[in-house]
Design a protein around this motif. Structure first.
Motif, PDB file in Angstrom:
ATOM      1  N   ALA A 182       0.824  -1.199   0.109  1.00 23.80           N
ATOM      2  CA  ALA A 182      -0.066   0.133   0.036  1.00 23.80           C
ATOM      3  C   ALA A 182       0.927   1.395   0.225  1.00 23.80           C
ATOM      4  N   LEU A 183       2.076   1.311   0.649  1.00 26.64           N
ATOM      5  CA  LEU A 183       2.809   2.323   0.741  1.00 26.64           C
ATOM      6  C   LEU A 183       3.637   2.668  -0.609  1.00 26.64           C
ATOM      7  N   THR A 184       4.015   1.555  -1.171  1.00 23.97           N
ATOM      8  CA  THR A 184       4.719   1.832  -2.619  1.00 23.97           C
ATOM      9  C   THR A 184       3.635   2.312  -3.588  1.00 23.97           C
ATOM     10  N   HIS A 185       2.290   1.667  -3.421  1.00 26.41           N
ATOM     11  CA  HIS A 185       1.026   2.177  -4.190  1.00 26.41           C
ATOM     12  C   HIS A 185       0.967   3.718  -4.019  1.00 26.41           C
ATOM     13  N   ILE A 186       0.981   4.342  -3.014  1.00 24.63           N
ATOM     14  CA  ILE A 186       0.902   5.721  -2.371  1.00 24.63           C
ATOM     15  C   ILE A 186       2.165   6.439  -2.783  1.00 24.63           C
ATOM     16  N   ALA A 187       3.228   5.986  -2.967  1.00 29.43           N
ATOM     17  CA  ALA A 187       4.487   6.433  -3.195  1.00 29.43           C
ATOM     18  C   ALA A 187       4.729   6.629  -4.998  1.00 29.43           C
ATOM     19  N   THR A 188       4.054   5.619  -5.555  1.00 28.34           N
ATOM     20  CA  THR A 188       3.946   5.477  -7.004  1.00 28.34           C
ATOM     21  C   THR A 188       3.043   5.988  -7.826  1.00 28.34           C
ATOM     22  N   GLY A 189       1.630   5.516  -7.383  1.00 29.32           N
ATOM     23  CA  GLY A 189       0.695   5.664  -7.959  1.00 29.32           C
ATOM     24  C   GLY A 189       0.230   4.309  -8.878  1.00 29.32           C
ATOM     25  N   ASN A 190       1.264   3.353  -8.847  1.00 25.95           N
ATOM     26  CA  ASN A 190       0.907   2.023  -9.668  1.00 25.95           C
ATOM     27  C   ASN A 190       0.419   0.849  -8.671  1.00 25.95           C
ATOM     28  N   ASN A 192       1.741  -2.348  -8.469  1.00 23.08           N
ATOM     29  CA  ASN A 192       2.709  -3.494  -8.574  1.00 23.08           C
ATOM     30  C   ASN A 192       2.676  -3.978  -7.033  1.00 23.08           C
ATOM     31  N   ARG A 193       3.271  -5.182  -7.052  1.00 19.39           N
ATOM     32  CA  ARG A 193       3.111  -5.971  -5.629  1.00 19.39           C
ATOM     33  C   ARG A 193       4.481  -6.257  -5.435  1.00 19.39           C
ATOM     34  N   SER A 194       4.599  -6.774  -4.017  1.00 17.50           N
ATOM     35  CA  SER A 194       5.934  -7.553  -3.938  1.00 17.50           C
ATOM     36  C   SER A 194       5.512  -8.769  -3.506  1.00 17.50           C
ATOM     37  N   TYR A 195       6.555  -9.915  -3.755  1.00 17.03           N
ATOM     38  CA  TYR A 195       6.539 -11.279  -3.636  1.00 17.03           C
ATOM     39  C   TYR A 195       6.616 -11.232  -2.069  1.00 17.03           C
ATOM     40  N   CYS A 196       7.365 -10.501  -1.238  1.00 21.92           N
ATOM     41  CA  CYS A 196       7.308 -10.797   0.139  1.00 21.92           C
ATOM     42  C   CYS A 196       5.924 -10.696   0.797  1.00 21.92           C
ATOM     43  N   SER A 197       5.118  -9.606   0.590  1.00 27.38           N
ATOM     44  CA  SER A 197       3.858  -9.327   1.283  1.00 27.38           C
ATOM     45  C   SER A 197       2.927 -10.562   0.521  1.00 27.38           C
ATOM     46  N   THR A 198       2.883 -10.750  -0.633  1.00 28.66           N
ATOM     47  CA  THR A 198       1.813 -11.572  -1.141  1.00 28.66           C
ATOM     48  C   THR A 198       2.079 -13.201  -0.865  1.00 28.66           C
ATOM     49  N   VAL A 199       3.366 -13.585  -0.974  1.00 25.78           N
ATOM     50  CA  VAL A 199       3.630 -14.839  -0.503  1.00 25.78           C
ATOM     51  C   VAL A 199       3.638 -15.144   0.750  1.00 25.78           C
ATOM     52  N   CYS A 200       4.107 -14.192   1.797  1.00 27.91           N
ATOM     53  CA  CYS A 200       4.199 -14.637   3.208  1.00 27.91           C
ATOM     54  C   CYS A 200       2.966 -14.447   3.657  1.00 27.91           C
ATOM     55  N   LYS A 201       2.012 -13.498   3.344  1.00 26.69           N
ATOM     56  CA  LYS A 201       0.904 -13.167   3.992  1.00 26.69           C
ATOM     57  C   LYS A 201      -0.513 -13.059   3.339  1.00 26.69           C
ATOM     58  N   GLY A 238      -4.295  -7.500  -6.924  1.00 25.18           N
ATOM     59  CA  GLY A 238      -2.866  -7.546  -7.718  1.00 25.18           C
ATOM     60  C   GLY A 238      -2.677  -8.051  -9.075  1.00 25.18           C
ATOM     61  N   GLY A 239      -3.563  -8.763  -9.381  1.00 25.58           N
ATOM     62  CA  GLY A 239      -3.571  -9.477 -10.761  1.00 25.58           C
ATOM     63  C   GLY A 239      -2.696 -10.689 -11.107  1.00 25.58           C
ATOM     64  N   VAL A 240      -2.438 -10.791 -12.102  1.00 22.30           N
ATOM     65  CA  VAL A 240      -1.449 -12.063 -12.600  1.00 22.30           C
ATOM     66  C   VAL A 240      -0.237 -11.236 -13.142  1.00 22.30           C
ATOM     67  N   ASN A 241       0.918 -11.882 -12.478  1.00 24.11           N
ATOM     68  CA  ASN A 241       2.333 -11.274 -13.005  1.00 24.11           C
ATOM     69  C   ASN A 241       2.360 -11.399 -14.579  1.00 24.11           C
ATOM     70  N   GLY A 242       2.685 -10.183 -15.173  1.00 30.10           N
ATOM     71  CA  GLY A 242       2.705 -10.262 -16.868  1.00 30.10           C
ATOM     72  C   GLY A 242       1.863 -10.213 -17.476  1.00 30.10           C
ATOM     73  N   VAL A 243       0.544 -10.319 -16.733  1.00 30.03           N
ATOM     74  CA  VAL A 243      -0.866 -10.184 -17.628  1.00 30.03           C
ATOM     75  C   VAL A 243      -1.494  -8.904 -17.238  1.00 30.03           C
ATOM     76  N   ASN A 244      -2.087  -8.787 -15.924  1.00 28.19           N
ATOM     77  CA  ASN A 244      -2.552  -7.578 -15.610  1.00 28.19           C
ATOM     78  C   ASN A 244      -2.187  -7.014 -14.173  1.00 28.19           C
ATOM     79  N   GLY A 245      -0.701  -7.621 -13.903  1.00 25.56           N
ATOM     80  CA  GLY A 245      -0.066  -7.176 -12.833  1.00 25.56           C
ATOM     81  C   GLY A 245       1.414  -7.357 -12.605  1.00 25.56           C
ATOM     82  N   THR A 249      10.652  -8.904  -6.489  1.00 25.30           N
ATOM     83  CA  THR A 249      11.486  -9.367  -5.186  1.00 25.30           C
ATOM     84  C   THR A 249      11.898  -8.202  -4.555  1.00 25.30           C
ATOM     85  N   ALA A 250      12.338  -8.350  -3.525  1.00 27.24           N
ATOM     86  CA  ALA A 250      12.886  -7.183  -2.465  1.00 27.24           C
ATOM     87  C   ALA A 250      13.831  -6.395  -3.113  1.00 27.24           C
ATOM     88  N   GLY A 251      13.350  -4.890  -3.198  1.00 31.20           N
ATOM     89  CA  GLY A 251      14.152  -3.902  -3.590  1.00 31.20           C
ATOM     90  C   GLY A 251      14.370  -3.670  -5.051  1.00 31.20           C
TER      91      GLY A 251
END
Length: 594
Positions: A182-190, A192-201, A238-245, A249-251
């Motif tokens: 959510a914070l990177t969304h607010i920062a960039t407006g896009n 995009n999602r992180s594997y850390c957030s989606t995979v771990c939680k 967040g969609g499907v990677n490479g399709v609509n999302g 990986t970290a950083g």
């Protein structure tokens, strides 16, 4: 390094910002290109508790606190904002909710879900009890990757609670993020999602793992009643990677600061933004790359001492209110009671495991505050201008001297404390675990409190050994522990952990800022992106920017080793006998009615 156009003989150092959002505060950390911390500021964030067990926050409030912290850190360090080249975020694993049509926060406060901007259900919120039980009853294969059971602290149970309690038309408008995303969304407006957030939680299984095709598991979401979220290729998650999302990986570069976000932060637009991580994982980044001298038996012999393969033997213990234990492996290692294994979250194609103790700092605090001598100790420690833990450590050493004891541990030789007062997260994953004491007396004095406090530290160390042994038995090869957090300052506790686990404990240079330091390295990595978005490897960044740490080695006192080995045997008996006794009692009273 950039050059000052006004004076080409005066090169300017590039800087990077790490944002660390914990449960109680938002912190901004500024580092230079060598990894030295140049600025640090924090601001407390709001926390609302509308009902018992319900905990809520606001991304609007958190973002304001982030902006204030960044501006303060820049001002206090006298750093030119134009030298900031990258920014990284870490945050607690909390669920953030926005409207997909307006991108505005959606209130998570029932029953009306309106009237405030509290759009975060905090990680420690325990409202979705029934939803968690329903999810675990499916025994879906993805649960293998969260330690066998999905925790109530994770985010899909919270999404399901919202589905079950929100007006349907409002839930249909919601999109969901882990707080770091959510914070990177607010920062960039896009989006995009992180594997850390989606995979771990969030139950995302990376493509190719166990036959995963899209990451999100459609059959799982339908089984638990969240079929709404499968529509449009899981767009609201967040969609499907490479399709609509897009997932990173970290950083890795997720985007650049938007004009709006840059203005609010006091930074130039276009600054690189790194893919975020959960706060404990930033602790791994900020600690395990530390430059330390380890023995040959504590290193992976076929690789150089600073090679990233050495990370496989290093357990990051991120200690605060609770303690998270993070370990990396080249192959998936399934450990009962330990979350994961999670692929791609920090380094592509590598796996992370996440164990933990439900309460360590909180347990120490509870033991101190509930003892009859608590007020006396608090008053005395204040009079000496010491924190209560330092004062008690000093008192224990004085007790050792008076008793002519060989070690502090000798004082507590007949006192056994099992401290799962807040349930057990790892390695037995039993929320019904409680505490037990052998050797309880009527002593209400400060000496009695000091012994109880010592026994609590001993419990933390013994349980750490239990977690390490469980992980190693399953296939990890942990040979050292890299600590972070305020508990690092406790010399008795650090020595106990080292000796009990028979491994060195490494203390970072930046004890209080290791997590924020790790987040800043995410910004540094993002800033290396080339025209194709390819960035320098995270371990390379860590190797370059991590600072020398201090090692605490196991004792050479054979007597203390023998004592702690016996104490570990008693610890295990207390752990397992409690489960046995509870089972026998439950069987005895089954069907018994008044």
């Amino acid at each position: 390094m950039s050059t000052d156009p006004h004076n080409e003989l005066n090169p300017q150092m590039d800087h990077y910002i790490g944002i660390d959002v914990g449960t109680g505060s938002a912190r901004a950390c500024i580092i230079d290109q060598t990894g030295d911390i140049k600025g640090l500021a924090s601001k407390n964030i709001g926390l609302w508790q509308p009902e018992q067990g319900y905990y809520e926050q606001s991304t609007t409030d958190i973002w304001k606190c982030i902006c204030t912290s960044v501006q303060q850190a820049l001002t206090q360090s006298d750093i030119d904002s134009t030298t900031i080249k990258g920014i990284g975020f870490d945050a607690t694993c909390s669920l953030a909710v926005f409207s997909h049509d307006t991108d505005e926060p959606v209130s998570v406060t029932g029953p009306h879900f309106s009237g405030n901007d509290h759009n975060i259900i905090l990680w420690l919120d325990h409202r979705p009890v029934e939803e968690t039980n329903k999810i675990n009853a499916t025994k879906h294969n993805l649960l293998r990757y969260v330690g066998g059971k999905m925790s109530i602290e994770m985010e899909i149970p919270k999404v399901l609670w919202l589905k079950n309690n929100m007006p349907p038309e409002l839930f249909a408008r919601c999109k969901f993020y882990d707080l770091a995303d959510a914070l990177t969304h607010i920062a960039t407006g896009n989006e995009n999602r992180s594997y850390c957030s989606t995979v771990c939680k969030q139950g995302f299984v990376p493509v190719g793992v166990d036959g995963s095709v899209k990451g999100w598991q459609e059959d799982f979401l339908k089984d638990i009643g969240l079929e709404d979220l499968t529509k449009d290729n899981f767009k609201r998650l967040g969609g499907v990677n490479g399709v609509n999302g897009h997932y990173f990986t970290a950083g890795e570069l997720v985007g650049t600061l938007s004009e709006k976000a840059a203005k609010e932060l006091g930074l130039p637009a276009g600054v690189a933004v790194g893919s975020g991580v959960i706060d404990a994982y930033a602790g791994w980044i900020g600690t395990v790359g530390a430059k330390v001298e380890l023995g040959s038996h504590e290193l992976t012999p076929e690789f150089g001492k600073d090679d990233f393969h050495q990370a496989f033997g290093r357990l990051a213990a991120v200690a605060g209110t609770s303690t998270c234990h993070l370990a990396m492996s080249p192959k998936p290692v399934f450990v009962p009671g330990v979350w994961g294994p999670y692929r791609d979250v920090l380094l592509p194609e590598y796996w992370m495991a996440e164990g933990g103790q439900s309460a360590t700092g909180e347990l120490l605090k509870h033991v101190l505050e509930t003892h009859p001598a608590a007020q006396e100790v608090a008053t005395l420690s204040d009079s000496f201008n010491m924190n209560v833990y330092d004062y008690l450590n000093q008192h224990l050493k004085e007790m050792q001297r008076k008793a002519n004891a060989p070690t502090v541990s000798w004082l507590g030789r007949h006192f056994h404390f099992y401290g799962d007062l807040f349930g057990n997260r790892s390695p037995i994953a039993d929320p019904n675990m409680t505490g037990a004491v052998i050797g309880l007396s009527s002593d209400k004095s400060m000496d009695g409190l000091a012994l109880y406090y010592y026994a609590t530290m001993e419990f933390i160390a013994l349980q750490t050994r239990q977690i390490v042994e469980t992980m190693n038995k399953a296939g990890h090869h942990i040979t050292s522990i890299f600590m972070s957090g305020s508990q690092c300052q406790n010399d008795i506790l650090m020595s106990l952990i080292a000796t009990t686990c028979s491994v060195p404990v490494l203390i970072p240079r930046y004890i209080h800022a290791a997590v924020a330091h790790g987040a800043a390295m995410l910004g540094a990595k993002a800033a290396t992106a080339d025209a194709h978005g390819k960035t320098e490897g995270l371990w390379s960044i860590m190797d370059r920017m991590s600072k020398p740490g201090q090692a605490v080695h196991p004792t050479t006192d054979e007597g203390e080793k023998k004592l702690l080995n016996v104490k570990y045997k008693v610890f295990l008996e207390l752990c397992h006998s409690q489960q046995t006794y509870r089972k026998e009692i439950d069987e005895a009273v089954a069907g018994w009615k008044k």
